[in-house]
Design a protein around this motif. Structure first.
Motif, short mmCIF file in Angstrom:
data_model
loop_
_atom_site.label_atom_id
_atom_site.label_comp_id
_atom_site.label_asym_id
_atom_site.label_seq_id
_atom_site.Cartn_x
_atom_site.Cartn_y
_atom_site.Cartn_z
N ARG A 229 -46.34 -12.89 22.14
CA ARG A 229 -45.94 -14.30 22.28
C ARG A 229 -47.22 -15.05 22.59
N SER A 230 -47.78 -15.72 21.59
CA SER A 230 -49.10 -16.32 21.80
C SER A 230 -49.31 -17.65 21.09
N SER A 231 -48.32 -18.14 20.35
CA SER A 231 -48.55 -19.37 19.59
C SER A 231 -47.84 -20.56 20.22
N ASP A 232 -48.17 -21.73 19.72
CA ASP A 232 -47.51 -22.97 20.17
C ASP A 232 -46.36 -23.35 19.25
N GLY A 233 -45.80 -22.39 18.54
CA GLY A 233 -44.65 -22.64 17.67
C GLY A 233 -44.76 -21.99 16.31
N CYS A 234 -45.96 -21.72 15.87
CA CYS A 234 -46.19 -21.16 14.54
C CYS A 234 -45.99 -19.64 14.52
N ILE A 235 -45.95 -19.11 13.30
CA ILE A 235 -45.94 -17.67 13.09
C ILE A 235 -47.33 -17.29 12.60
N GLY A 236 -48.01 -16.43 13.32
CA GLY A 236 -49.37 -16.04 12.98
C GLY A 236 -49.43 -14.63 12.42
N LEU A 237 -50.34 -14.41 11.48
CA LEU A 237 -50.57 -13.10 10.88
C LEU A 237 -52.06 -12.77 10.93
N TYR A 238 -52.39 -11.49 10.79
CA TYR A 238 -53.79 -11.12 10.60
C TYR A 238 -54.30 -11.87 9.37
N ASN A 239 -55.58 -12.23 9.35
CA ASN A 239 -56.13 -12.94 8.19
C ASN A 239 -55.93 -12.17 6.89
N GLU A 240 -56.08 -10.86 6.92
CA GLU A 240 -55.87 -10.05 5.71
C GLU A 240 -54.42 -10.15 5.24
N ALA A 241 -53.49 -10.16 6.18
CA ALA A 241 -52.06 -10.22 5.84
C ALA A 241 -51.69 -11.60 5.30
N ILE A 242 -52.20 -12.68 5.90
CA ILE A 242 -51.86 -14.01 5.40
C ILE A 242 -52.46 -14.23 4.02
N ALA A 243 -53.63 -13.67 3.75
CA ALA A 243 -54.23 -13.79 2.41
C ALA A 243 -53.34 -13.10 1.38
N THR B 277 -57.71 -18.12 8.02
CA THR B 277 -58.25 -18.36 6.68
C THR B 277 -57.28 -19.04 5.72
N HIS B 278 -55.97 -18.91 5.96
CA HIS B 278 -54.95 -19.46 5.07
C HIS B 278 -53.79 -20.01 5.89
N ALA B 279 -53.13 -21.03 5.37
CA ALA B 279 -51.96 -21.60 6.04
C ALA B 279 -50.91 -21.97 5.01
N MET B 280 -49.65 -21.75 5.38
CA MET B 280 -48.50 -22.17 4.58
C MET B 280 -47.67 -23.07 5.47
N TYR B 281 -47.51 -24.32 5.04
CA TYR B 281 -46.85 -25.35 5.85
C TYR B 281 -45.35 -25.35 5.56
N LEU B 282 -44.56 -25.43 6.64
CA LEU B 282 -43.11 -25.45 6.52
C LEU B 282 -42.61 -26.89 6.45
N SER B 283 -41.37 -27.07 6.04
CA SER B 283 -40.81 -28.42 5.96
C SER B 283 -40.62 -29.04 7.35
N TRP B 284 -40.68 -28.25 8.40
CA TRP B 284 -40.65 -28.79 9.76
C TRP B 284 -42.06 -29.26 10.10
N PRO B 285 -42.25 -30.49 10.53
CA PRO B 285 -43.60 -30.97 10.87
C PRO B 285 -44.26 -30.11 11.95
N ALA B 286 -45.52 -29.80 11.75
CA ALA B 286 -46.37 -29.07 12.69
C ALA B 286 -46.01 -27.59 12.85
N TYR B 287 -45.17 -27.04 11.98
CA TYR B 287 -44.84 -25.61 12.01
C TYR B 287 -45.41 -24.96 10.77
N LEU B 288 -46.13 -23.84 10.97
CA LEU B 288 -46.80 -23.16 9.87
C LEU B 288 -46.66 -21.65 10.00
N ILE B 289 -46.94 -21.00 8.89
CA ILE B 289 -47.23 -19.57 8.88
C ILE B 289 -48.70 -19.51 8.52
N HIS B 290 -49.51 -18.92 9.39
CA HIS B 290 -50.96 -18.98 9.18
C HIS B 290 -51.63 -17.72 9.69
#
Length: 191
Positions: free
Chosen positions: A162-176, A138-151
């Motif tokens: 260990r389940s992402s292709d490089g990003c840091i993932g959170l529960y939708n409630e937590a990222i909100a 539901t939400h994403a925060m983009y890092l200064s590194w291209p294609a890396y996000l916290i979402h």
């Protein structure tokens, strides 16, 4: 005193009780969860970090994403607010980027475009608009590194793994929640 003859049947019947007795003793003597430094399972294994181990000051705000404990730590700029969130981390070491970066952009309802390396690994991947199938949640925060996000993620099974292709993932409630309190320019460190 009479000695009972040991029969194979008696030994077989006693084995489950004998096998469980060390577990019972261990459970009775283990310290309470709040006193343990780490727990056996990941979602409860992370512990508080100290931002001073990673930054000279808190700046606007500070985030440390710990890929070992799979936890994201947040501190407000004045240090009065510290929060910790369970997270997903990159699948492999070659997809894990470590170091210092910052939040450069934020978006509610992000769309998703796979990177060329993702398409190379899975040619079926295609662009996805915002929605329940979007891997950015539901939400994403983009890092200064291209294609890396916290979402966020709609797939809650990914958190704590260990389940992402490089990003840091959170529960939708937590990222909100994190999205609301994190200003653009927040310093980030992935360890």
């Amino acid at each position: 005193m009479t000695l009972k003859k040991l029969h194979r049947r008696n030994i077989l019947l006693a084995m489950p009780a004998l096998a469980l007795s060390p577990l019972t003793v261990a459970a009775e003597t283990a310290p309470p969860a709040e006193d343990r430094e780490t727990a056996p399972r990941n979602l409860s294994s992370f512990r508080a970090q100290d931002w001073r181990d990673h930054f000279d000051d808190l700046g606007l705000a500070t985030i440390v994403a710990d890929t070992t404990s799979r936890a994201l730590h947040f501190w407000s700029g004045d240090g009065s607010d510290y929060r910790i969130f369970p997270s997903s981390v990159p699948i492999s070491e070659d997809l894990t980027k470590r170091g210092y970066t910052k939040i450069v952009r934020k978006r509610v309802g992000p769309d998703w475009t796979p990177t060329p390396s993702m398409i190379e690994r899975n040619p079926d991947l295609k662009y996805m608009p915002p929605g329940p199938d979007n891997p950015l949640g539901t939400h994403a925060m983009y890092l200064s590194w291209p294609a890396y996000l916290i979402h966020g993620t709609h797939d809650t099974r990914k958190i704590g793994r260990r389940s992402s292709d490089g990003c840091i993932g959170l529960y939708n409630e937590a990222i909100a929640e994190l999205y609301e309190i994190t200003p653009i320019g927040t310093q980030v460190r992935l360890i």
